[in-house]
Enzyme design. Sequence first.
Site, PDB file in Angstrom:
ATOM      1  NE  ARG A 121      -4.151  -1.845   1.915  1.00 45.86           N
ATOM      2  CZ  ARG A 121      -4.209  -2.853   2.764  1.00 45.86           C
ATOM      3  NH1 ARG A 121      -3.365  -2.915   3.769  1.00 45.86           N
ATOM      4  NH2 ARG A 121      -5.120  -3.782   2.616  1.00 45.86           N
ATOM      5  CE  LYS A 143      -0.714  13.714 -15.174  1.00 45.12           C
ATOM      6  NZ  LYS A 143      -1.053  14.252 -16.506  1.00 45.12           N
ATOM      7  CD  GLU A 185       7.028  16.597 -23.020  1.00 42.44           C
ATOM      8  OE1 GLU A 185       6.368  17.538 -22.525  1.00 42.44           O
ATOM      9  OE2 GLU A 185       6.495  15.560 -23.473  1.00 42.44           O
ATOM     10  CE  LYS A 229       5.215  17.442 -14.580  1.00 40.31           C
ATOM     11  NZ  LYS A 229       5.302  16.219 -15.338  1.00 40.31           N
ATOM     12  CD  GLU A 239      -3.989  16.466 -16.230  1.00 40.69           C
ATOM     13  OE1 GLU A 239      -2.851  16.004 -16.044  1.00 40.69           O
ATOM     14  OE2 GLU A 239      -4.666  16.247 -17.228  1.00 40.69           O
ATOM     15  NE  ARG A 243       0.460  16.924 -13.424  1.00 40.00           N
ATOM     16  CZ  ARG A 243       1.130  16.098 -12.640  1.00 40.00           C
ATOM     17  NH1 ARG A 243       0.886  16.078 -11.341  1.00 40.00           N
ATOM     18  NH2 ARG A 243       2.040  15.286 -13.131  1.00 40.00           N
ATOM     19  CG  ASN A 247      -1.923  17.093 -20.644  1.00 39.40           C
ATOM     20  OD1 ASN A 247      -0.931  16.445 -20.349  1.00 39.40           O
ATOM     21  ND2 ASN A 247      -3.026  17.100 -19.915  1.00 39.40           N
ATOM     22  CG  HIS A 250       0.968  16.005 -24.478  1.00 35.42           C
ATOM     23  ND1 HIS A 250       1.759  17.131 -24.502  1.00 35.42           N
ATOM     24  CD2 HIS A 250       1.704  15.053 -23.838  1.00 35.42           C
ATOM     25  CE1 HIS A 250       2.913  16.872 -23.883  1.00 35.42           C
ATOM     26  NE2 HIS A 250       2.902  15.627 -23.477  1.00 35.42           N
ATOM     27  CG  HIS A 254      -1.597  11.581 -26.501  1.00 34.63           C
ATOM     28  ND1 HIS A 254      -2.199  12.115 -25.384  1.00 34.63           N
ATOM     29  CD2 HIS A 254      -0.354  11.236 -26.126  1.00 34.63           C
ATOM     30  CE1 HIS A 254      -1.339  12.092 -24.383  1.00 34.63           C
ATOM     31  NE2 HIS A 254      -0.209  11.562 -24.794  1.00 34.63           N
ATOM     32  CG  HIS A 267       5.551  11.295 -25.543  1.00 34.22           C
ATOM     33  ND1 HIS A 267       4.190  11.288 -25.752  1.00 34.22           N
ATOM     34  CD2 HIS A 267       5.792  12.263 -24.618  1.00 34.22           C
ATOM     35  CE1 HIS A 267       3.636  12.206 -24.989  1.00 34.22           C
ATOM     36  NE2 HIS A 267       4.576  12.805 -24.288  1.00 34.22           N
TER      37      HIS A 267
HETATM   38  N1  GLY Z   1       3.399  15.116 -18.386  1.00 36.38           N
HETATM   39  C1  GLY Z   1       2.257  15.841 -17.991  1.00 36.38           C
HETATM   40  C2  GLY Z   1       2.053  15.873 -16.519  1.00 36.38           C
HETATM   41  O1  GLY Z   1       2.898  15.412 -15.772  1.00 36.38           O
HETATM   42  O2  GLY Z   1       1.035  16.342 -16.074  1.00 36.38           O
END
Ligand code: GLY
Length: 360
Positions: A121, A143, A185, A229, A239, A243, A247, A250, A254, A267
């Site tokens: 956990r 993430k 990025e 970031k 998010e 946040r 993207n 993206h 994507h 990517h």
């Molecule tokens: N790569 C996008 C984020 O971490 O929100």
Amino acid sequence: MPNITVNLPQNSYKIAISPGSLAQLGSQMKQLAIGDKVLVISNPEIFNHYGETCLKSLELAGFETCTHLIPAGEEYKTPQSIQQVYDTALANHLERSSTFVALGGGVIGDMTGFAAATWLRGVNFVQVPTSLLAIVDASVGGKTGVNHPQGKNLIGAFYQPKLVAIDPTLLQTLPPREFRAGMAEVIKYGIIWDEDLFTKLENCDRLDSLEYLSDELLEIIITRSCQAKAEVVSQDEKEAGLRAILNYGHTIGHAVESLTNYQQFVHGEAVAIGMVAAGKIAVEMGLWTEEKAKRQDALIAKTGLPTDIPSELAMEDILSTIKSDKKVKAGKVRFILPTTIGEVIISDQVTPEIITSALK
Ligand code: GLY
């Protein structure tokens, strides 16, 4: 190089950036007040380069270490690979106070974080990113996850590391294509958050290979990107709103990755194509000037990144793939669109007609 803090309601952490610091990882981790056992997760190639330095440093600091290697590649970013991490953790008696260290790029970081979030956990987790993309993006912000056969990163959790330990010298073994992908990025941060970073990149003659970057510029690129970031994640960890600006590029990126079966572009390259497309959409909607879009596209091209959607992709396929993106909210596709260099908005007003007209 300065330390940066990701400030969160719970579990704030440091991004420590220092050339040569892999050899000090053990002493950096000793300051975290964590248990004595460490599982280092990596891939065979990265481990071959940096495993010994990493383990030696941990052992010198008094940690008991074990390792688990996952073959390189997105195709191993699966629940089955996580199951094998659990097997290693079990065999080595990893405890709640133990730590999983991700020594690798974005795939290793995401998987290690997910394994750490779920084993017992939740155990401690430290990111040691080795690719530019992982340094400036994936290792920061918590993430974590793995892929489902139906889509990338569909299984996952927000789970923050205790420390992001960045040693920029590890980039020396990064293949040039992966370096450029990470630069996509970095350019993204220039557009969404940091005009000064964008201008500094514009003022460089060449950006298509690490060898053209001075140590000073590399420091600026890493610290300013991580700062951007960290600021965004500190304001919106999970998010709920802001946040989503991370993207940028993206949505169409994507779609391009998916429609080319993840074979044609890495990517960052797809994100570069997506940023050019988002810029055109912003111009079409009167949000951004053509002159600024051209500056963005020129910077992307100078970095040696692709700018065009492959001509063989049909517009109707792009539109239907966008609609099935996991970032669709209440049935509406959300685009991140620049309004100036250094600022973007989140818009759900982008219709298929606007996209078609902008990208024709
Ligand atoms: N790569 C996008 C984020 O971490 O929100």
